[in-house]
Design an enzyme around this catalytic site. Structure first.
Site, PDB file in Angstrom:
ATOM      1  N   LYS A   1       0.877  -1.173   0.000  1.00  0.00           N
ATOM      2  CA  LYS A   1       0.000   0.000   0.000  1.00  0.00           C
ATOM      3  C   LYS A   1       0.916   1.226   0.000  1.00  0.00           C
ATOM      4  O   LYS A   1       1.451   1.622   1.027  1.00  0.00           O
ATOM      5  CB  LYS A   1      -0.898  -0.004   1.233  1.00  0.00           C
ATOM      6  CG  LYS A   1      -1.865   1.144   1.266  1.00  0.00           C
ATOM      7  CD  LYS A   1      -2.791   1.022   2.452  1.00  0.00           C
ATOM      8  CE  LYS A   1      -3.861   2.088   2.426  1.00  0.00           C
ATOM      9  NZ  LYS A   1      -3.333   3.437   2.248  1.00  0.00           N
TER      10      LYS A   1
ATOM     11  N   ARG B   1      -3.463   8.903  -5.032  1.00  0.00           N
ATOM     12  CA  ARG B   1      -4.140   8.021  -5.975  1.00  0.00           C
ATOM     13  C   ARG B   1      -4.400   8.781  -7.268  1.00  0.00           C
ATOM     14  O   ARG B   1      -4.893   9.905  -7.234  1.00  0.00           O
ATOM     15  CB  ARG B   1      -5.463   7.562  -5.370  1.00  0.00           C
ATOM     16  CG  ARG B   1      -6.234   6.595  -6.243  1.00  0.00           C
ATOM     17  CD  ARG B   1      -7.488   6.133  -5.516  1.00  0.00           C
ATOM     18  NE  ARG B   1      -8.165   5.059  -6.209  1.00  0.00           N
ATOM     19  CZ  ARG B   1      -8.947   4.176  -5.603  1.00  0.00           C
ATOM     20  NH1 ARG B   1      -9.141   4.240  -4.306  1.00  0.00           N
ATOM     21  NH2 ARG B   1      -9.546   3.232  -6.281  1.00  0.00           N
TER      22      ARG B   1
ATOM     23  N   ARG C   1      -8.291  11.295  -6.164  1.00  0.00           N
ATOM     24  CA  ARG C   1      -9.221  10.473  -5.376  1.00  0.00           C
ATOM     25  C   ARG C   1     -10.589  11.139  -5.322  1.00  0.00           C
ATOM     26  O   ARG C   1     -11.607  10.495  -5.331  1.00  0.00           O
ATOM     27  CB  ARG C   1      -8.605  10.320  -3.981  1.00  0.00           C
ATOM     28  CG  ARG C   1      -9.515  10.112  -2.817  1.00  0.00           C
ATOM     29  CD  ARG C   1      -9.663   8.641  -2.522  1.00  0.00           C
ATOM     30  NE  ARG C   1     -10.323   8.383  -1.257  1.00  0.00           N
ATOM     31  CZ  ARG C   1     -11.593   8.636  -0.998  1.00  0.00           C
ATOM     32  NH1 ARG C   1     -12.357   9.202  -1.908  1.00  0.00           N
ATOM     33  NH2 ARG C   1     -12.108   8.328   0.172  1.00  0.00           N
TER      34      ARG C   1
ATOM     35  N   PHE D   1      -2.173  -0.270  -9.970  1.00  0.00           N
ATOM     36  CA  PHE D   1      -2.867  -1.314  -9.226  1.00  0.00           C
ATOM     37  C   PHE D   1      -4.232  -1.719  -9.781  1.00  0.00           C
ATOM     38  O   PHE D   1      -4.839  -2.653  -9.279  1.00  0.00           O
ATOM     39  CB  PHE D   1      -2.940  -1.001  -7.732  1.00  0.00           C
ATOM     40  CG  PHE D   1      -3.717   0.254  -7.376  1.00  0.00           C
ATOM     41  CD1 PHE D   1      -5.091   0.261  -7.424  1.00  0.00           C
ATOM     42  CD2 PHE D   1      -3.043   1.392  -6.964  1.00  0.00           C
ATOM     43  CE1 PHE D   1      -5.805   1.394  -7.079  1.00  0.00           C
ATOM     44  CE2 PHE D   1      -3.752   2.539  -6.609  1.00  0.00           C
ATOM     45  CZ  PHE D   1      -5.135   2.534  -6.678  1.00  0.00           C
TER      46      PHE D   1
ATOM     47  N   ARG E   1     -17.426   1.486  -0.953  1.00  0.00           N
ATOM     48  CA  ARG E   1     -16.476   0.987   0.032  1.00  0.00           C
ATOM     49  C   ARG E   1     -16.958  -0.392   0.442  1.00  0.00           C
ATOM     50  O   ARG E   1     -18.097  -0.551   0.835  1.00  0.00           O
ATOM     51  CB  ARG E   1     -16.439   1.917   1.247  1.00  0.00           C
ATOM     52  CG  ARG E   1     -15.313   1.578   2.220  1.00  0.00           C
ATOM     53  CD  ARG E   1     -15.330   2.469   3.431  1.00  0.00           C
ATOM     54  NE  ARG E   1     -15.089   3.879   3.164  1.00  0.00           N
ATOM     55  CZ  ARG E   1     -13.905   4.399   2.848  1.00  0.00           C
ATOM     56  NH1 ARG E   1     -12.852   3.614   2.756  1.00  0.00           N
ATOM     57  NH2 ARG E   1     -13.770   5.676   2.630  1.00  0.00           N
TER      58      ARG E   1
ATOM     59  N   LYS F   1      -7.793  -2.620   3.842  1.00  0.00           N
ATOM     60  CA  LYS F   1      -6.472  -2.031   4.098  1.00  0.00           C
ATOM     61  C   LYS F   1      -5.959  -2.496   5.448  1.00  0.00           C
ATOM     62  O   LYS F   1      -6.719  -2.593   6.408  1.00  0.00           O
ATOM     63  CB  LYS F   1      -6.499  -0.518   3.966  1.00  0.00           C
ATOM     64  CG  LYS F   1      -7.586   0.194   4.696  1.00  0.00           C
ATOM     65  CD  LYS F   1      -7.708   1.633   4.171  1.00  0.00           C
ATOM     66  CE  LYS F   1      -8.869   2.355   4.840  1.00  0.00           C
ATOM     67  NZ  LYS F   1      -9.224   3.595   4.193  1.00  0.00           N
TER      68      LYS F   1
END
Ligand code: ATP
Length: 586
Positions: free
Chosen positions: A252, A257, A272, A342, A419, A425
């Protein structure tokens, strides 16, 4: 449509905090809004003119609004400013002064939504010389024809303070009720929104054709997709259970991002929060352009600042220089970015968000040509707790925040805007817990590159183990050195160089150059973490792991007053680690 009919709804919304009531007010508003302008009504209700990613923001200075209110009402600027001091809300001030004035205005032309929107648009887009005056003129012309209530909302909107508190999801509820007959259809609308990040566009489509209107919504390159987000857990065992025993674990990275849209040889970058931040990262755009082998693609990556001389990843804060327009050139030289890819959302006409993660990753590997500065996120597939923990330590050691654990199940699609438990995470919050400095001994060094060619890029630093009379490594130190310090290093260590590791040095890291342990430097770090490669406190806290200092920085002080044996001891590092754990728990 008259602007007053929107204002009535604003007043109603402001009088309640209940979501159901707000939805009902919105439903009525949407039903009476002509279809051609429903997108504009939706943006206005959120205090905007366009979806966020257009990057066109309202938000003129209060000072300008004061001038416009004075101009429109015939009052002095001073009296308007005084009222602003007293009331604190520029909207109320506008309402007050326009109210006083409207007693003498008998005929006024009712404001339409179209006129308000177009004028605000002109205000938002006015730039350059004379633009301040133009903004004041445009705003005061609106206010001259406004009722006190309208003036209140116009001024709040134009200063970026509308804040009705209407969430995206409530607008979608309102639209679903108005045009699909029930809130039950919100998920369909939400999907359309997640793919386009444009509430106005969804509103227009659903108001014109109902559910049919949004069924065919597709990803389109150039329009940001709302990002998939992760849940969080603090134990590896729980995480494995949650993802069904087997997972992909990835570093991570601690950067920013980026959602990169490649359209032939053009690249757009979204943050983001889906702002268009293309201009912050010309270097990232180049990397995407040259190394993503597809005509059109949407990929996601973490963008990390890297120290050019040592190759080390820098903490997230270093990217903040990119926020200031005039610092970007300089930042690109000092801290160019590396990209860690990613995810893949779209490539050459094919929507990848609907495919399971391993399939997306495989295709991503195919289209990304890796280089020093663009790589896939480091990943393993595992179902083993020990392996995960080890990988976590490695990640932290490398300057990452921890791991992202991702589901590999057949339903592990890219859930835009959600989410969920497909991503988890696993990190320890980065906190500056280490407030004491430590004194460490240099036992080896690594050759520098770039600006540091000819000197050392980093030193291998150790603590002292009194009991066994050896020096054990805790970190590589590459930050905090001035150019002068760097130039001096080779001479300073010249006499101490030996062809092999010193017998009193316990190190699993292979340095390029080994020293007799002698020179002590004062170092400050962010925290102490478990480490798979350093030997300080090896096997004490956890079998197979040692302790390391994260983000170490030279304070500028050479501790000539200290012998190597006076350096911070292994016991002290252990104590500091335990104290830090207590702080985290507290
Ligand atoms: P969130 O984005 O979940 O609301 P946040 O903004 O605080 O929270 P984090 O808690 O740091 O973000 O966790 C998610 C972020 O981690 C992602 O948005 C992404 O920027 C970053 N990240 C770094 N490496 C990866 C990776 N390999 N896969 C996915 N995300 C990653």
């Amino acid at each position: 449509m008259e602007y007053s009919s929107i204002v009535e709804v604003y007043e109603e919304i402001s009088s309640t905090t209940k979501r159901l009531e707000i939805t009902e007010y919105l439903r009525r508003l949407f039903e009476k809004t002509p279809k051609e302008i429903i997108d504009k009504v939706v943006y206005l209700t959120q205090g905007k003119l366009y979806p966020d990613y257009y990057g066109i923001e309202l938000g003129i200075a209060e000072k300008l609004a004061v001038k416009a209110i004075a101009l429109a009402s015939g009052a002095t600027e001073k009296s308007v400013a005084e009222e602003l001091n007293r009331l604190g809300d520029i909207g109320e001030v506008a309402s007050l002064f326009i109210g006083k004035k409207s007693q003498v205005t008998l005929f006024r032309e009712p404001l339409t939504v179209k006129r308000v929107y177009e004028t605000l648009d002109k205000i938002a887009k006015a730039t350059g010389e004379g633009s301040q005056d133009l903004k004041i003129k445009l705003l005061s012309s609106l206010l001259s024809d406004a009722t006190p209530a309208e003036a209140k909302y116009i001024v709040r909107t134009v200063t970026g303070r509308l804040r009705l508190g209407v969430a995206d999801m409530t607008i979608l509820d309102g639209l679903a009720e108005a045009f699909c007959g029930s809130k039950d259809f919100r998920p369909e609308l939400e999907r359309a929104y997640n793919l386009t990040s444009d509430l106005g566009m969804v509103a227009k489509a659903v108001s014109e054709k109902g559910l049919e209107g949004i069924k065919n919504f597709r990803i389109s390159v150039g329009k940001p997709i709302r990002p998939m987000l992760a849940e969080r857990l603090s134990s590896v065992e729980e995480i494995l259970l949650k993802v069904g025993g087997r997972c992909v674990a990835e570093y991570k990275y601690d950067g920013e991002r980026l959602q990169a849209h490649k359209i032939q040889d053009k690249v757009l970058l979204f943050s983001r929060r889906l702002e268009n931040i293309t201009h912050h990262y010309p270097d990232a755009c180049e990397l995407i352009k040259s190394n993503v082998k597809a005509s059109e693609a949407i990929v996601e990556c973490e963008c990390v600042a890297v120290n050019v001389d040592t190759g080390e990843m820098m903490p997230f804060q270093e990217l903040m220089h990119r926020r200031r327009k005039y610092d970007i050139e300089e930042a690109m030289k000092l801290y160019p970015v590396s990209l860690f890819m990613f995810d893949l959302l779209y490539v050459d006409g094919e929507d990848y968000t609907v495919k399971p993660y391993l399939e997306r990753r495989k295709r991503l590997e195919e289209i990304v040509e890796e280089s020093e500065r663009i790589k896939l996120s480091k990943a393993i597939i595992t179902s083993d707790i020990k392996e995960l923990e080890k990988f976590f330590e490695e990640a932290v050691e490398a300057g990452c925040e921890g791991l992202m654990i991702k589901s590999v199940s057949p339903d592990s699609i890219y859930k835009a805007g959600a989410r969920g438990w497909l991503w988890i995470k696993y990190k320890r919050d980065y906190q500056a817990l280490l407030t004491d400095t430590v004194d460490l001994v240099a036992v080896g060094a690594f050759h520098g590159r770039g600006k540091r060619a000819g000197t050392y890029g980093a030193l291998l630093m150790a603590v002292y183990d009194k009991k066994n009379d050896v020096f054990k490594t805790v970190c590589k130190l590459g930050s905090g050195f001035t150019d002068e310090d760097l130039a001096k290093l080779p001479t300073m260590f010249k006499e101490l160089i030996i062809p092999h590791k010193h017998p009193r040095v316990d190190s699993e890291v292979e340095a390029d150059v080994w020293f007799v342990p002698k020179i002590v430097l004062e170092v400050i770090g962010a925290e102490i973490t478990l480490s798979p490669i350093h030997t300080a406190c090896k096997n004490i806290v956890r079998e197979g792991s040692g302790l390391a200092i994260r983000f170490p920085r030279f304070t500028g002080k050479y501790r000539d007053d200290k012998a190597a044996e006076d350096a911070t001891t292994e016991e002290e590092i252990l104590e500091m680690y335990q104290r830090q754990l207590k702080k985290i728990e507290a």
